[in-house]
Design a protein around this motif. Structure first.
Motif, PDB file in Angstrom:
ATOM      1  N   GLU A  58      -9.827  -0.702   6.057  1.00 49.45           N
ATOM      2  CA  GLU A  58      -8.513  -1.319   6.235  1.00 49.45           C
ATOM      3  C   GLU A  58      -7.943  -1.876   4.943  1.00 49.45           C
ATOM      4  N   ASP A  59      -8.779  -2.505   4.106  1.00 50.10           N
ATOM      5  CA  ASP A  59      -8.250  -3.096   2.881  1.00 50.10           C
ATOM      6  C   ASP A  59      -7.760  -2.028   1.906  1.00 50.10           C
ATOM      7  N   HIS A  60      -8.422  -0.874   1.891  1.00 51.22           N
ATOM      8  CA  HIS A  60      -7.966   0.213   1.031  1.00 51.22           C
ATOM      9  C   HIS A  60      -6.641   0.785   1.520  1.00 51.22           C
ATOM     10  N   LEU A  61      -6.516   0.957   2.812  1.00 42.60           N
ATOM     11  CA  LEU A  61      -5.254   1.446   3.372  1.00 42.60           C
ATOM     12  C   LEU A  61      -4.119   0.461   3.094  1.00 42.60           C
ATOM     13  N   ASN A  62      -4.396  -0.818   3.255  1.00 43.33           N
ATOM     14  CA  ASN A  62      -3.364  -1.832   2.992  1.00 43.33           C
ATOM     15  C   ASN A  62      -2.935  -1.817   1.526  1.00 43.33           C
ATOM     16  N   GLN A  63      -3.904  -1.734   0.630  1.00 43.11           N
ATOM     17  CA  GLN A  63      -3.590  -1.715  -0.800  1.00 43.11           C
ATOM     18  C   GLN A  63      -2.739  -0.500  -1.160  1.00 43.11           C
ATOM     19  N   TRP A  64      -3.036   0.626  -0.550  1.00 44.46           N
ATOM     20  CA  TRP A  64      -2.284   1.866  -0.800  1.00 44.46           C
ATOM     21  C   TRP A  64      -0.863   1.770  -0.273  1.00 44.46           C
ATOM     22  N   LEU A  65      -0.708   1.297   0.946  1.00 47.18           N
ATOM     23  CA  LEU A  65       0.594   1.358   1.621  1.00 47.18           C
ATOM     24  C   LEU A  65       1.549   0.254   1.211  1.00 47.18           C
ATOM     25  N   THR A  66       1.050  -0.797   0.591  1.00 47.35           N
ATOM     26  CA  THR A  66       1.893  -1.951   0.288  1.00 47.35           C
ATOM     27  C   THR A  66       3.022  -1.625  -0.679  1.00 47.35           C
ATOM     28  N   GLU A  67       2.882  -0.532  -1.435  1.00 47.16           N
ATOM     29  CA  GLU A  67       3.889  -0.163  -2.423  1.00 47.16           C
ATOM     30  C   GLU A  67       5.098   0.550  -1.811  1.00 47.16           C
ATOM     31  N   TYR A  68       5.045   0.875  -0.524  1.00 50.44           N
ATOM     32  CA  TYR A  68       6.064   1.735   0.075  1.00 50.44           C
ATOM     33  C   TYR A  68       6.746   1.049   1.255  1.00 50.44           C
ATOM     34  N   ASP A  69       8.017   1.345   1.412  1.00 54.46           N
ATOM     35  CA  ASP A  69       8.766   0.889   2.574  1.00 54.46           C
ATOM     36  C   ASP A  69       8.828   2.038   3.571  1.00 54.46           C
ATOM     37  N   LEU A  70       8.016   1.945   4.601  1.00 55.64           N
ATOM     38  CA  LEU A  70       7.954   3.004   5.611  1.00 55.64           C
ATOM     39  C   LEU A  70       8.562   2.544   6.935  1.00 55.64           C
ATOM     40  N   SER A  71       9.373   1.492   6.864  1.00 58.81           N
ATOM     41  CA  SER A  71       9.874   0.874   8.091  1.00 58.81           C
ATOM     42  C   SER A  71      10.993   1.669   8.747  1.00 58.81           C
ATOM     43  N   ASN A  72      11.728   2.457   7.969  1.00 54.81           N
ATOM     44  CA  ASN A  72      12.888   3.159   8.536  1.00 54.81           C
ATOM     45  C   ASN A  72      12.776   4.674   8.438  1.00 54.81           C
ATOM     46  N   VAL A  73      11.552   5.172   8.481  1.00 57.69           N
ATOM     47  CA  VAL A  73      11.344   6.614   8.380  1.00 57.69           C
ATOM     48  C   VAL A  73      11.826   7.295   9.664  1.00 57.69           C
TER      49      VAL A  73
END
Length: 354
Positions: free
Chosen positions: A73-88
Motif C-alpha cells: 500500500e505505501d508503494h502504491l500511495n507514493q506512486w499515485l500521489t503525483e497524479y490527479d485521477l479524480s476526474n478520469v
C-alpha cells in the motif's frame, strides 16, 4: 469503482503474491481466496516453463516476489500521489504486451486499471497465462473490477488509445497502424554498465545479477559494459563465477554454444569463461550469453555520447558515474515510478481526457 477500491484490490493481490518464493511457499490464512487460488498458482508457476522454456520456476518466482513488494500500500500511495485521477472519464486502452520475461506487461495493466480506464489486453504468445491468472484473482476479490478488464486473442478493436511493446521492426508497424490513436509505442532498448576499475567484488557480483537475471532477456538486463582503457577483466570474471550454473540450463547453453561459434568463425576476439563471452563491439544489443564491451578514455565524452543515444538505452548502472544511474544489482527491481523508456504511463493515461 473508486480509485481507493481499486487500490485495495491490488494490495490484496500483493498480499496473495507474497506467499510464494523459490525457497518455500507459505500459505497465510489471512489472505483472501487462498482456497481457490493458492494451489492453482503453485501449479501454474511450475507449468510456466512448459508454456515458455525461459520461464523457469526461479525466474517466475523472482517476478512474483518483485510484484508482491511493488503492490504494498505505501508503494502504491507514493506512486499515485503525483497524479490527479479524480476526474478520469473512462476510455478503453488497448495493450499489446511483450513476453520476454514473466509478467513484463503487468505494469501497463496496473496503470490502466488503477487510473480509472478500461483495459483491453492482447497478451504475448510467450506469456499468456500469468497475467490472466492475476486478473482472475482481482475479479474474485472485487467482482466489479471485471467491467474494467477484457482480454482478446484477436486483433484490437474498439479502443481509444494504445500502449504497444515490440521490436524496432514491429514498432514501425504499430506506428502506422495506430497513427490515428493516442499511443505509447515501445521499441528495443538495452541497459549498460559503466565501470571505472574501482568497483568492489560485491559490486561486480551484483552486476552479475543485472546480466543474468531472466537469462539476459529483459531490456533492463545489462548487455554492454563501458570500461576504461586498459581495464583488467579478471576481477569481473572472478566475481560473476557465482552465476556459473546458468550454463546447465539447456536453452542458455545452446545459445552460448551457437553465439560463441558464430563469433569465432568470424574471427572475432573474445574473452570467455565457459558460460559468458565478452566481445568488443560498439553495439548495445548483445545476444544471449554474451555481453559487449567498449573502452572509454574520457568519462565526460562517454556521458555526452550516452545522452545523445539515450533512446537506445533503458537504464545505466554505475557507482554514480552518471546522474540517475542505478546501483549494481538493482536493474530488475524497478519501482512503480520507474517507467519503461522513461515515458510516464500515468501522465499519458491522464492526458486522454484533455
Amino acid at each position: 469503482m473508486t480509485q481507493i477500491e481499486k487500490k485495495k484490490c491490488f494490495v490484496e493481490l500483493g498480499k496473495f503474491l507474497s506467499q510464494f518464493s523459490l525457497d518455500k511457499n507459505t500459505k497465510d490464512e489471512t489472505v483472501l481466496h487462498n482456497d481457490l487460488y493458492f494451489d492453482a498458482f503453485v501449479d501454474l508457476i511450475h507449468l510456466s516453463q512448459s508454456h515458455n522454456g525461459w520461464f523457469t520456476p526461479e525466474q517466475v518466482y523472482f517476478a512474483v516476489q518483485s510484484w508482491s513488494e511493488a503492490l504494498k500500500e505505501d508503494h502504491l500511495n507514493q506512486w499515485l500521489t503525483e497524479y490527479d485521477l479524480s476526474n478520469v472519464k473512462p476510455k478503453t486502452v488497448g495493450l499489446i504486451l511483450a513476453g520476454n520475461i514473466p509478467l513484463v506487461g503487468f505494469h501497463d495493466f496496473l496503470s490502466v486499471v488503477i487510473s480509472g480506464h478500461n483495459v483491453l489486453v492482447k497478451t504475448s504468445s510467450n506469456d499468456q497465462h500469468l497475467i490472466k491468472f492475476l486478473a482472475n484473482y482481482l475479479i474474485t476479490v472485487t467482482p466489479e473490477i471485471a467491467k474494467s478488464i477484457t482480454f482478446t486473442d484477436g486483433k484490437l478493436e474498439n479502443f481509444d488509445a494504445v500502449i504497444a511493446t515490440g521490436s524496432n521492426n514491429t514498432a514501425r508497424y504499430f506506428e502506422f497502424y495506430f497513427k490515428d490513436k493516442p499511443s505509447i509505442i515501445r521499441k528495443n532498448r538495452n541497459s549498460v554498465a559503466i565501470l571505472t576499475g574501482k568497483e568492489t567484488k560485491e559490486d561486480l557480483v551484483n552486476l552479475g545479477e543485472d546480466i543474468f537475471r531472466y537469462f539476459g532477456l529483459g531490456c533492463r538486463n545489462v548487455s554492454k559494459l563501458f570500461v576504461p582503457k586498459g581495464y583488467d577483466f579478471q576481477p569481473f570474471f572472478q566475481a560473476i563465477y557465482d552465476y556459473k550454473d546458468v550454463i546447465f540450463y539447456e536453452k542458455y547453453s545452446n545459445n552460448y554454444d551457437y553465439n560463441k561459434a558464430v563469433f569465432l568463425m568470424s574471427n572475432f576476439k573474445l574473452l570467455d569463461n565457459e558460460f559468458l563471452t565478452l566481445k568488443e563491439d560498439t553495439s548495445y544489443a548483445s545476444p544471449i550469453s554474451s555481453v559487449f564491451y567498449e573502452f572509454y578514455e574520457d568519462v565526460n565524452d562517454l556521458k555526452n555520447r550516452l545522452e545523445k543515444e539515450n533512446e537506445q538505452i533503458q537504464c545505466i548502472v554505475s557507482n554514480s558515474v552518471v546522474e540517475n544511474s542505478i546501483p549494481f544489482g538493482q536493474t530488475q527491481k524497478p519501482q512503480l515510478w520507474d517507467y519503461a523508456d522513461n515515458v510516464d504511463t500515468l501522465a499519458f493515461l491522464t492526458s486522454l481526457n484533455k
